[in-house]
Scaffold this motif. Structure first.
Motif, PDB file in Angstrom:
ATOM      1  N   ASP A 140       9.428  16.831 -25.960  1.00 26.69           N
ATOM      2  CA  ASP A 140       8.938  15.873 -25.139  1.00 26.69           C
ATOM      3  C   ASP A 140       8.645  17.222 -23.744  1.00 26.69           C
ATOM      4  OD1 ASP A 140      10.018  14.198 -26.207  1.00 26.69           O
ATOM      5  OD2 ASP A 140      11.777  14.777 -26.024  1.00 26.69           O
ATOM      6  N   LYS A 141       8.469  18.592 -23.545  1.00 29.88           N
ATOM      7  CA  LYS A 141       8.441  19.261 -22.841  1.00 29.88           C
ATOM      8  C   LYS A 141       6.319  19.521 -22.449  1.00 29.88           C
ATOM      9  CE  LYS A 141      12.711  22.298 -22.184  1.00 29.88           C
ATOM     10  NZ  LYS A 141      13.435  23.524 -23.213  1.00 29.88           N
ATOM     11  N   LEU A 142       6.199  19.389 -23.659  1.00 31.02           N
ATOM     12  CA  LEU A 142       4.859  19.890 -23.813  1.00 31.02           C
ATOM     13  C   LEU A 142       4.095  18.140 -23.718  1.00 31.02           C
ATOM     14  CD1 LEU A 142       4.239  21.393 -27.739  1.00 31.02           C
ATOM     15  CD2 LEU A 142       4.331  22.218 -25.003  1.00 31.02           C
ATOM     16  N   ARG A 143       4.773  17.187 -24.000  1.00 31.51           N
ATOM     17  CA  ARG A 143       3.907  16.162 -23.205  1.00 31.51           C
ATOM     18  C   ARG A 143       4.184  15.713 -21.620  1.00 31.51           C
ATOM     19  NH1 ARG A 143       2.647  12.097 -27.704  1.00 31.51           N
ATOM     20  NH2 ARG A 143       3.886  12.814 -29.507  1.00 31.51           N
ATOM     21  N   ALA A 144       5.158  16.161 -20.699  1.00 35.19           N
ATOM     22  CA  ALA A 144       5.753  16.292 -19.830  1.00 35.19           C
ATOM     23  C   ALA A 144       4.951  16.754 -19.057  1.00 35.19           C
ATOM     24  CB  ALA A 144       6.769  16.717 -19.611  1.00 35.19           C
ATOM     25  N   ALA A 145       4.466  17.756 -19.858  1.00 35.08           N
ATOM     26  CA  ALA A 145       3.308  18.831 -18.805  1.00 35.08           C
ATOM     27  C   ALA A 145       1.765  18.500 -18.987  1.00 35.08           C
ATOM     28  CB  ALA A 145       3.115  19.854 -19.616  1.00 35.08           C
ATOM     29  N   GLY A 146       1.699  17.182 -20.142  1.00 38.34           N
ATOM     30  CA  GLY A 146       0.187  16.338 -19.626  1.00 38.34           C
ATOM     31  C   GLY A 146      -0.312  16.688 -20.932  1.00 38.34           C
ATOM     32  N   PHE A 147      -0.116  17.545 -22.208  1.00 40.23           N
ATOM     33  CA  PHE A 147      -0.586  17.118 -23.991  1.00 40.23           C
ATOM     34  C   PHE A 147      -0.116  16.425 -24.555  1.00 40.23           C
ATOM     35  CE2 PHE A 147       0.156  21.719 -21.460  1.00 40.23           C
ATOM     36  CZ  PHE A 147      -0.579  22.639 -21.690  1.00 40.23           C
ATOM     37  N   LYS A 148      -1.435  15.635 -25.389  1.00 42.02           N
ATOM     38  CA  LYS A 148      -0.794  14.918 -25.915  1.00 42.02           C
ATOM     39  C   LYS A 148      -0.208  15.508 -27.748  1.00 42.02           C
ATOM     40  CE  LYS A 148      -2.783  11.277 -27.840  1.00 42.02           C
ATOM     41  NZ  LYS A 148      -3.394   9.719 -28.327  1.00 42.02           N
ATOM     42  N   VAL A 149       0.801  14.993 -28.354  1.00 39.66           N
ATOM     43  CA  VAL A 149       1.245  15.465 -29.569  1.00 39.66           C
ATOM     44  C   VAL A 149       0.584  14.524 -30.393  1.00 39.66           C
ATOM     45  CG1 VAL A 149       3.032  16.957 -30.757  1.00 39.66           C
ATOM     46  CG2 VAL A 149       2.722  17.559 -28.050  1.00 39.66           C
ATOM     47  N   VAL A 150      -0.095  15.218 -31.705  1.00 39.31           N
ATOM     48  CA  VAL A 150       0.015  13.917 -32.769  1.00 39.31           C
ATOM     49  C   VAL A 150       0.634  15.202 -33.641  1.00 39.31           C
ATOM     50  CG1 VAL A 150      -2.282  15.415 -33.479  1.00 39.31           C
ATOM     51  CG2 VAL A 150      -1.908  12.670 -34.110  1.00 39.31           C
ATOM     52  N   ARG A 151       0.856  14.398 -34.871  1.00 39.98           N
ATOM     53  CA  ARG A 151       1.834  15.163 -35.647  1.00 39.98           C
ATOM     54  C   ARG A 151       1.306  14.595 -37.313  1.00 39.98           C
ATOM     55  NH1 ARG A 151       5.852  18.219 -34.800  1.00 39.98           N
ATOM     56  NH2 ARG A 151       7.124  18.728 -33.419  1.00 39.98           N
ATOM     57  N   TRP A 152       0.979  15.375 -38.962  1.00 39.52           N
ATOM     58  CA  TRP A 152       1.013  14.773 -39.912  1.00 39.52           C
ATOM     59  C   TRP A 152       1.203  15.583 -41.269  1.00 39.52           C
ATOM     60  CZ3 TRP A 152      -2.526  17.180 -36.474  1.00 39.52           C
ATOM     61  CH2 TRP A 152      -2.800  18.223 -36.746  1.00 39.52           C
ATOM     62  N   ASP A 153       1.825  14.758 -42.349  1.00 42.39           N
ATOM     63  CA  ASP A 153       2.009  15.672 -43.017  1.00 42.39           C
ATOM     64  C   ASP A 153       1.380  16.538 -43.903  1.00 42.39           C
ATOM     65  OD1 ASP A 153       1.745  12.844 -44.253  1.00 42.39           O
ATOM     66  OD2 ASP A 153       4.256  12.266 -44.387  1.00 42.39           O
ATOM     67  N   TRP A 154       1.699  16.607 -45.534  1.00 43.96           N
ATOM     68  CA  TRP A 154       0.644  17.134 -46.730  1.00 43.96           C
ATOM     69  C   TRP A 154       0.801  15.712 -47.041  1.00 43.96           C
ATOM     70  CZ3 TRP A 154       0.204  21.771 -48.098  1.00 43.96           C
ATOM     71  CH2 TRP A 154      -0.669  21.995 -49.019  1.00 43.96           C
ATOM     72  N   PHE A 168       1.310  20.631 -38.200  1.00 48.16           N
ATOM     73  CA  PHE A 168       1.146  20.215 -39.684  1.00 48.16           C
ATOM     74  C   PHE A 168       3.042  19.960 -39.786  1.00 48.16           C
ATOM     75  CE2 PHE A 168       2.193  21.369 -43.753  1.00 48.16           C
ATOM     76  CZ  PHE A 168       1.129  20.659 -45.041  1.00 48.16           C
ATOM     77  N   ASP A 169       3.667  19.137 -40.399  1.00 44.37           N
ATOM     78  CA  ASP A 169       5.050  19.213 -40.650  1.00 44.37           C
ATOM     79  C   ASP A 169       5.392  19.192 -42.130  1.00 44.37           C
ATOM     80  OD1 ASP A 169       6.262  19.098 -37.788  1.00 44.37           O
ATOM     81  OD2 ASP A 169       5.831  17.119 -38.090  1.00 44.37           O
ATOM     82  N   GLY A 170       5.566  19.839 -43.169  1.00 43.18           N
ATOM     83  CA  GLY A 170       5.788  20.148 -43.852  1.00 43.18           C
ATOM     84  C   GLY A 170       7.601  19.293 -44.267  1.00 43.18           C
ATOM     85  N   ASP A 171       8.106  19.679 -45.329  1.00 43.51           N
ATOM     86  CA  ASP A 171       9.037  19.162 -45.761  1.00 43.51           C
ATOM     87  C   ASP A 171      10.195  20.781 -45.956  1.00 43.51           C
ATOM     88  OD1 ASP A 171       8.327  16.668 -46.432  1.00 43.51           O
ATOM     89  OD2 ASP A 171       8.685  17.029 -48.084  1.00 43.51           O
ATOM     90  N   ALA A 172       9.058  21.527 -45.955  1.00 47.40           N
ATOM     91  CA  ALA A 172      10.108  22.738 -45.871  1.00 47.40           C
ATOM     92  C   ALA A 172      10.363  23.297 -44.013  1.00 47.40           C
ATOM     93  CB  ALA A 172       9.173  24.415 -46.707  1.00 47.40           C
TER      94      ALA A 172
END
Length: 331
Positions: free
Chosen positions: A288-302, A259-263
């Motif tokens: 980038d390091k997490l993705r290189a280790a084979g994980f998928k990352v998804v982000r969202w805001d408020w 979760f990416d809040g503006d703060a």
């Protein structure tokens, strides 16, 4: 911002006309009956700041006010999902309970004047019977535990989780915390069986290690949508080195949710001495390091966390299976 108490102003100056003249010229807003504020200062406030000033204006207008429910929660510095539309007062007699409409009760300019963008008005909601109160910051409020339980009993599942997570959570540093056990005891004493079950359900779901209100809201939405429960605040080490602590992690699907809040990028206490640009770059390198280790990352805001349909679509597109049915126990 300084509120102007007309009665006190008249007593100290003997001037009974200048405030009404300034109000007529549009220099002042009437926050409550007999309580004014400079228009430019009022407009510069955030909605939460305007709400707090309205509460203080109600105290000037009605000195014996006893604040309850969402108003008391905000004064206890608890996180709420949204700014209340009313100032909630305890102790009204049966014939005086109810609400006044927020658009006609506060923070108004004389009719015919323009340029009032940003002026927010709040109504009054009177509740009975009289509840015990304690003095906090020179105001009479319902006690913290009773306030938390009462608000959860009346609010939505998501709003209740945001409040409960903060009330019992480790991230609460600006005020006292309350234990889950104390809240469950209060829930068991509620008059309504439906409300007892509701508060218990929210408290059973609440956690102490949610990192923010946005994370609490997101987790509640996931639960309502039938997604599998994530691990919270998971630590990742790659090559023996700590890489990241993530908001949400589903090990089975190698999926990380953030979760990416503006703060996170705008407030100094979250930047840790970095500029916003440096913080964004550091976040990208970490991802980038997490993705290189084979994980998928998804982000969202408020905005996405607040919209269950959008959040659900985002998580399904990221590969997280949902039941497809809304959890009836949280509706």
């Amino acid at each position: 911002m300084q509120l102007i108490d007309a009665a006190a102003f008249h007593r100290s100056t003997g001037d009974f006309r200048s405030l009404s003249r300034r109000y007529a010229r549009g220099e002042l807003v009437r926050v409550r009956k007999g309580v004014y504020a400079a228009k430019d200062e009022w407009i510069s406030l955030t909605p939460w700041e305007r709400y707090r000033q309205t509460v203080l204006a109600v105290k000037l207008e009605l000195p014996q006010s006893k604040f309850c429910l969402n108003t008391a929660a905000s004064l206890w510095d608890l996180e709420l999902l949204e700014v209340p539309s009313h100032v909630h007062l305890s102790g009204a007699s049966r014939g005086h309970r109810g609400e006044t409409h927020p658009t006609t009760s506060a923070a108004v300019l004389p009719s015919g004047l323009t340029g009032i963008e940003g002026i927010t008005a709040y109504g009054i909601a009177r509740h009975g019977p009289q509840e015990p109160t304690v003095r906090h910051q020179e105001l009479l409020l319902t006690p913290l535990p009773e306030t938390v339980a009462a608000v959860i009993a009346r609010d939505s599942f998501a709003a209740g989780v945001v409040l409960a997570d903060h009330a019992i959570g480790t991230r609460r540093t600006s005020g006292p915390r309350v234990s889950r056990e104390e809240l469950l005891e209060l829930a068991a004493r509620l008059d309504s069986g439906a409300r007892r079950r509701w508060v218990t359900r929210v408290l059973d779901f609440a956690v102490a290690n949610s990192g923010s209100a946005g994370e609490s809201l997101s987790r509640a939405q996931m639960h309502v949508l039938g997604f599998p429960a994530p691990l919270l605040q998971a630590n990742f080490h790659i090559g023996g080195h700590f890489i990241a602590r993530t908001d949400f992690f589903w090990p089975k699907f190698k999926l990380i949710g953030e979760f990416d809040g503006d703060a996170k990028y705008l407030r100094d206490e979250y930047l840790g001495g970095q500029t916003a640009r440096q913080a964004v770059l550091a976040e990208k390198k970490r991802e980038d390091k997490l993705r290189a280790a084979g994980f998928k990352v998804v982000r969202w805001d408020w905005a996405t966390a607040s919209d269950s349909a959008r959040l659900g679509a985002l998580l399904r597109n990221a590969g997280l299976p949902g039941s497809g049915n809304r959890n009836k126990n949280t509706l």
